[in-house]
Motif scaffolding. Structure first.
Motif, PDB file in Angstrom:
ATOM      1  N   VAL A  55       0.803  -1.213  -0.036  1.00  0.00           N
ATOM      2  CA  VAL A  55      -0.049   0.117   0.083  1.00  0.00           C
ATOM      3  C   VAL A  55       0.859   1.205   0.028  1.00  0.00           C
ATOM      4  CG1 VAL A  55      -1.811  -1.161   1.288  1.00  0.00           C
ATOM      5  CG2 VAL A  55      -0.061   0.130   2.503  1.00  0.00           C
ATOM      6  N   THR A  56       0.126   2.463  -0.440  1.00  0.00           N
ATOM      7  CA  THR A  56       0.814   3.368  -0.322  1.00  0.00           C
ATOM      8  C   THR A  56       0.493   4.465   0.789  1.00  0.00           C
ATOM      9  OG1 THR A  56      -0.708   4.524  -1.832  1.00  0.00           O
ATOM     10  CG2 THR A  56       1.546   3.873  -2.699  1.00  0.00           C
ATOM     11  N   HIS A  57       1.418   5.262   1.681  1.00  0.00           N
ATOM     12  CA  HIS A  57       1.056   5.937   2.820  1.00  0.00           C
ATOM     13  C   HIS A  57       2.223   7.121   2.961  1.00  0.00           C
ATOM     14  CE1 HIS A  57      -0.395   7.025   6.654  1.00  0.00           C
ATOM     15  NE2 HIS A  57       0.514   6.310   7.523  1.00  0.00           N
ATOM     16  N   SER A  58       2.153   7.804   3.941  1.00  0.00           N
ATOM     17  CA  SER A  58       3.210   8.977   3.997  1.00  0.00           C
ATOM     18  C   SER A  58       4.568   8.427   4.496  1.00  0.00           C
ATOM     19  CB  SER A  58       2.521   9.905   4.749  1.00  0.00           C
ATOM     20  OG  SER A  58       1.850   9.466   6.195  1.00  0.00           O
ATOM     21  N   ILE A  59       4.864   7.165   4.533  1.00  0.00           N
ATOM     22  CA  ILE A  59       6.114   6.619   4.939  1.00  0.00           C
ATOM     23  C   ILE A  59       6.359   5.629   3.897  1.00  0.00           C
ATOM     24  CG2 ILE A  59       5.114   4.791   6.516  1.00  0.00           C
ATOM     25  CD1 ILE A  59       7.835   5.385   8.345  1.00  0.00           C
ATOM     26  N   ILE A  60       7.612   5.335   3.670  1.00  0.00           N
ATOM     27  CA  ILE A  60       7.892   4.042   2.655  1.00  0.00           C
ATOM     28  C   ILE A  60       7.715   2.881   3.312  1.00  0.00           C
ATOM     29  CG2 ILE A  60       9.437   5.530   1.106  1.00  0.00           C
ATOM     30  CD1 ILE A  60      11.890   4.490   2.660  1.00  0.00           C
ATOM     31  N   ASP A  61       7.562   1.732   2.129  1.00  0.00           N
ATOM     32  CA  ASP A  61       7.599   0.310   2.623  1.00  0.00           C
ATOM     33  C   ASP A  61       6.355   0.050   3.439  1.00  0.00           C
ATOM     34  OD1 ASP A  61       8.751  -1.947   1.904  1.00  0.00           O
ATOM     35  OD2 ASP A  61      10.283  -1.849   3.480  1.00  0.00           O
ATOM     36  N   ALA A  62       5.031   0.488   3.234  1.00  0.00           N
ATOM     37  CA  ALA A  62       3.976   0.367   4.105  1.00  0.00           C
ATOM     38  C   ALA A  62       3.250  -0.766   3.663  1.00  0.00           C
ATOM     39  CB  ALA A  62       2.855   1.582   4.270  1.00  0.00           C
ATOM     40  N   ILE A  63       2.601  -1.712   4.278  1.00  0.00           N
ATOM     41  CA  ILE A  63       1.743  -2.705   3.695  1.00  0.00           C
ATOM     42  C   ILE A  63       0.581  -3.038   4.579  1.00  0.00           C
ATOM     43  CG2 ILE A  63       3.962  -4.286   3.018  1.00  0.00           C
ATOM     44  CD1 ILE A  63       2.115  -5.133   6.380  1.00  0.00           C
ATOM     45  N   ASN A  64      -0.489  -3.672   3.993  1.00  0.00           N
ATOM     46  CA  ASN A  64      -1.841  -4.289   4.850  1.00  0.00           C
ATOM     47  C   ASN A  64      -1.553  -5.562   4.930  1.00  0.00           C
ATOM     48  OD1 ASN A  64      -4.649  -1.829   3.675  1.00  0.00           O
ATOM     49  ND2 ASN A  64      -2.812  -1.537   5.282  1.00  0.00           N
ATOM     50  N   PRO A  65      -1.458  -6.094   6.117  1.00  0.00           N
ATOM     51  CA  PRO A  65      -1.307  -7.565   6.347  1.00  0.00           C
ATOM     52  C   PRO A  65      -2.594  -8.328   6.276  1.00  0.00           C
ATOM     53  CG  PRO A  65      -1.450  -6.550   8.458  1.00  0.00           C
ATOM     54  CD  PRO A  65      -1.585  -5.415   7.300  1.00  0.00           C
ATOM     55  N   VAL A  66      -2.449  -9.463   5.724  1.00  0.00           N
ATOM     56  CA  VAL A  66      -3.963 -10.363   5.477  1.00  0.00           C
ATOM     57  C   VAL A  66      -3.692 -11.429   6.256  1.00  0.00           C
ATOM     58  CG1 VAL A  66      -5.687 -11.218   3.813  1.00  0.00           C
ATOM     59  CG2 VAL A  66      -4.242  -9.283   3.304  1.00  0.00           C
ATOM     60  N   VAL A  67      -4.679 -12.016   6.893  1.00  0.00           N
ATOM     61  CA  VAL A  67      -4.591 -13.366   7.565  1.00  0.00           C
ATOM     62  C   VAL A  67      -5.655 -14.131   6.845  1.00  0.00           C
ATOM     63  CG1 VAL A  67      -5.141 -14.781   9.629  1.00  0.00           C
ATOM     64  CG2 VAL A  67      -4.037 -12.572   9.920  1.00  0.00           C
ATOM     65  N   HIS A  68      -5.254 -15.155   6.182  1.00  0.00           N
ATOM     66  CA  HIS A  68      -6.100 -16.209   5.269  1.00  0.00           C
ATOM     67  C   HIS A  68      -6.300 -17.380   6.308  1.00  0.00           C
ATOM     68  CE1 HIS A  68      -5.518 -14.309   1.369  1.00  0.00           C
ATOM     69  NE2 HIS A  68      -4.244 -13.751   1.876  1.00  0.00           N
ATOM     70  N   THR A  69      -7.774 -17.611   6.418  1.00  0.00           N
ATOM     71  CA  THR A  69      -8.194 -18.600   7.124  1.00  0.00           C
ATOM     72  C   THR A  69      -9.215 -19.584   6.349  1.00  0.00           C
ATOM     73  OG1 THR A  69     -10.241 -17.729   8.108  1.00  0.00           O
ATOM     74  CG2 THR A  69      -7.916 -17.073   9.178  1.00  0.00           C
ATOM     75  N   PRO A  70      -9.484 -20.822   6.817  1.00  0.00           N
ATOM     76  CA  PRO A  70     -10.667 -21.265   6.137  1.00  0.00           C
ATOM     77  C   PRO A  70     -12.006 -20.696   5.971  1.00  0.00           C
ATOM     78  CG  PRO A  70      -9.484 -22.902   7.642  1.00  0.00           C
ATOM     79  CD  PRO A  70      -9.083 -21.399   7.928  1.00  0.00           C
ATOM     80  N   GLU A  71     -11.962 -19.725   6.940  1.00  0.00           N
ATOM     81  CA  GLU A  71     -13.474 -18.921   7.290  1.00  0.00           C
ATOM     82  C   GLU A  71     -13.513 -17.870   6.094  1.00  0.00           C
ATOM     83  OE1 GLU A  71     -15.826 -20.306   8.719  1.00  0.00           O
ATOM     84  OE2 GLU A  71     -14.875 -21.963   9.682  1.00  0.00           O
ATOM     85  N   GLY A  72     -12.368 -17.450   5.600  1.00  0.00           N
ATOM     86  CA  GLY A  72     -12.270 -16.168   4.933  1.00  0.00           C
ATOM     87  C   GLY A  72     -10.942 -15.188   5.252  1.00  0.00           C
ATOM     88  N   ALA A  73     -10.672 -14.452   4.617  1.00  0.00           N
ATOM     89  CA  ALA A  73      -9.579 -13.565   4.901  1.00  0.00           C
ATOM     90  C   ALA A  73      -9.941 -12.311   5.946  1.00  0.00           C
ATOM     91  CB  ALA A  73      -9.001 -12.981   3.516  1.00  0.00           C
ATOM     92  N   ILE A  74      -8.941 -12.090   6.723  1.00  0.00           N
ATOM     93  CA  ILE A  74      -9.140 -10.913   7.566  1.00  0.00           C
ATOM     94  C   ILE A  74      -8.250  -9.870   7.248  1.00  0.00           C
ATOM     95  CG2 ILE A  74      -8.696  -9.738   9.941  1.00  0.00           C
ATOM     96  CD1 ILE A  74      -9.585 -13.435   9.599  1.00  0.00           C
ATOM     97  N   VAL A  75      -8.683  -8.775   6.615  1.00  0.00           N
ATOM     98  CA  VAL A  75      -7.616  -7.782   6.340  1.00  0.00           C
ATOM     99  C   VAL A  75      -7.770  -6.565   7.046  1.00  0.00           C
ATOM    100  CG1 VAL A  75      -7.334  -6.119   4.198  1.00  0.00           C
ATOM    101  CG2 VAL A  75      -8.353  -8.419   3.930  1.00  0.00           C
ATOM    102  N   TYR A  76      -6.266  -6.291   7.576  1.00  0.00           N
ATOM    103  CA  TYR A  76      -5.914  -5.192   8.526  1.00  0.00           C
ATOM    104  C   TYR A  76      -5.681  -3.706   7.536  1.00  0.00           C
ATOM    105  CZ  TYR A  76      -4.134  -2.664  12.644  1.00  0.00           C
ATOM    106  OH  TYR A  76      -3.679  -1.797  13.453  1.00  0.00           O
ATOM    107  N   GLY A  77      -6.564  -2.879   7.343  1.00  0.00           N
ATOM    108  CA  GLY A  77      -6.365  -1.817   6.540  1.00  0.00           C
ATOM    109  C   GLY A  77      -5.836  -0.680   6.723  1.00  0.00           C
TER     110      GLY A  77
END
Length: 448
Positions: free
Chosen positions: A149-171
């Protein structure tokens, strides 16, 4: 598989972010941040010398006692980027968990520096680098993924936890920048894929900072053009020009350095955090600064530099300094109080390439700093900036891309949630059913 989310910090304020996701027996912690404004209320507080319990009582770092209610093992601590409201409590809390700290290369380097500055706890968690686009298997059924992702600092990410019930996206935290000054554009293609793979997205945790602002957040390339216009417009001024921005905003610092050269001035970076962030970025090859550019953090070396500037002529230099929020000990604040060898005079220009963070402590300090600068005759250029957070249209686009079953607003207080709650309800979500406005210290059971 049981899915549970603990909203630990950052759900009653902007700052001290911390969230935990439990998928079966596996727990992932996202962020461990500091609320710096709580620290600034107390004179001369040095967080590295304080115990975690003191900082929790102060409201400066997350109260993580709710973690004892999560029945599982912490498999990873994942800071999303290097801002202090996301990594500032790692040196106080990470040692409680037998888990590696997993982050992008620039972020992990900043975390390492935080830990090295710790004076109370010997944080010995393993530090693991993971690039955007990579995945890590946490157990047979649970996987961690980093999305760029892009933010006001370099090298930023949004992590995603993939589970059998679906993904949890930390935005948290991002803007949709398709033409960034540094780094790659936001990976919307991958977000759309995640929204349509397998069971889709079970939950989306989203930063509400600018949810009440219409339209879309401009690209950093827009801020670069604005900054260029301002500096070129004053290039014939034969007195002092000073610029300030977020120390961690490497793309903005890069633009300032380049435009200083264009208008015939030597750029020099001044202040502890300016030296820390820019020095780290240069060392890791995220940015290429001129070889002869000065970068000074310690007060004595900063004051020596100011003396040299005064001797050789202010018209020959562009000091790029800390203090855009009016922080009491930052360079620009000291300059406004007349505590440095750099002497401001009538007509000198001060360019704020940053907005004040909308929080009473910051607003008060910034007001005081500007008044002090004006009393010395400085002329202020304000708000030469674009935000690092999504506005309305970005939020609509993320909901459309991910199509989450549940949405959890974050990074605000209840008042700040309101625009995002309205936006989500316009898309068919309902508060109390699949839209969860919550508080610090709560648990949300998504799957029993």
């Amino acid at each position: 598989m049981e899915i549970e989310i603990a909203t630990i910090g950052g759900y009653e304020e902007v700052g001290r972010q911390m969230t935990a996701v439990r998928a079966g027996d596996d727990v992932v912690i996202f962020d461990m941040g500091l609320n710096l404004s709580k620290v600034l209320l107390h004179d001369n507080v040095e967080t590295e010398k304080l115990h975690s319990l003191d900082l929790i009582d102060m409201g400066a770092i997350p109260d993580d006692r709710v973690m004892s209610d999560l029945e599982g093992d912490v498999k990873a601590i994942v800071p999303t980027h290097g801002h202090l409201d996301h990594i500032g409590a790692i040196s106080k809390l990470a040692h409680r968990y037998n888990a590696p700290i997993v982050a992008s290369p620039f972020t992990i380097e900043l975390v390492k520096q935080q830990i090295q500055g710790e004076e109370k706890f010997g944080v010995e968690n393993d530090l693991m680098k993971m690039e955007a686009g990579e995945t890590m298997q946490l157990s047979d059924e649970v996987e961690l993924e980093f999305v760029n992702v892009t933010h006001s600092i370099i090298d930023a990410i949004n992590p995603v936890v993939h589970t059998p019930e679906g993904a949890i996206v930390y935005g948290l935290d991002k803007r949709m920048d398709h033409s960034p000054v540094l780094g790659d554009p936001i990976d919307m293609k991958r977000f759309r894929e995640i929204g349509r793979e397998g069971p889709g997205v079970l939950a989306y945790i989203e930063d509400c900072t600018n949810a009440g602002r219409k339209g879309r957040t401009p690209s950093e390339s827009v801020a670069r053009r604005h900054l260029k216009d301002v500096l070129y417009s004053i290039q014939d001024y034969d007195g002092g020009i000073v610029a300030t921005t977020f120390s961690s905003h490497i793309a903005r610092v890069k633009s300032l350095v380049e435009f200083a050269d264009d208008i015939g001035r030597t750029p020099v970076l001044l202040g502890r955090s300016m030296e820390k962030y820019s020095g780290t970025a240069e060392r890791l090859n995220f940015v290429d600064f001129p070889e002869d550019m000065g970068m000074f953090g310690h007060r004595k070396s900063v004051d020596r530099t100011f003396k040299r500037i005064m001797k050789e002529g202010k018209e020959n230099y562009l000091p790029i300094v800390t203090g855009h929020q009016g922080e009491p000990r930052a360079m620009l604040t000291r300059m406004g109080r007349g505590e440095t060898p750099y002497q401001l005079q009538d007509g000198d220009k001060v360019v704020f390439s940053a907005r004040v963070i909308p929080e009473p402590t910051n607003e008060g300090q910034r007001y005081q700093s500007e008044r002090l600068l004006k009393m010395q005759g400085a002329r202020i250029f304000d708000d030469v900036h674009v935000s690092g957070h999504l506005r309305e249209e970005g939020h609509y686009e993320m909901l459309d891309a991910l199509q989450p079953q549940h949405v959890i607003p974050a990074h605000q207080n209840m008042k700040g949630y309101a625009p995002y709650v309205d936006l989500c309800e316009s898309q068919g979500y309902r508060l109390g059913r699949d839209l969860h406005a919550t508080r610090n210290g709560n648990l949300i059971q998504l799957v029993d």
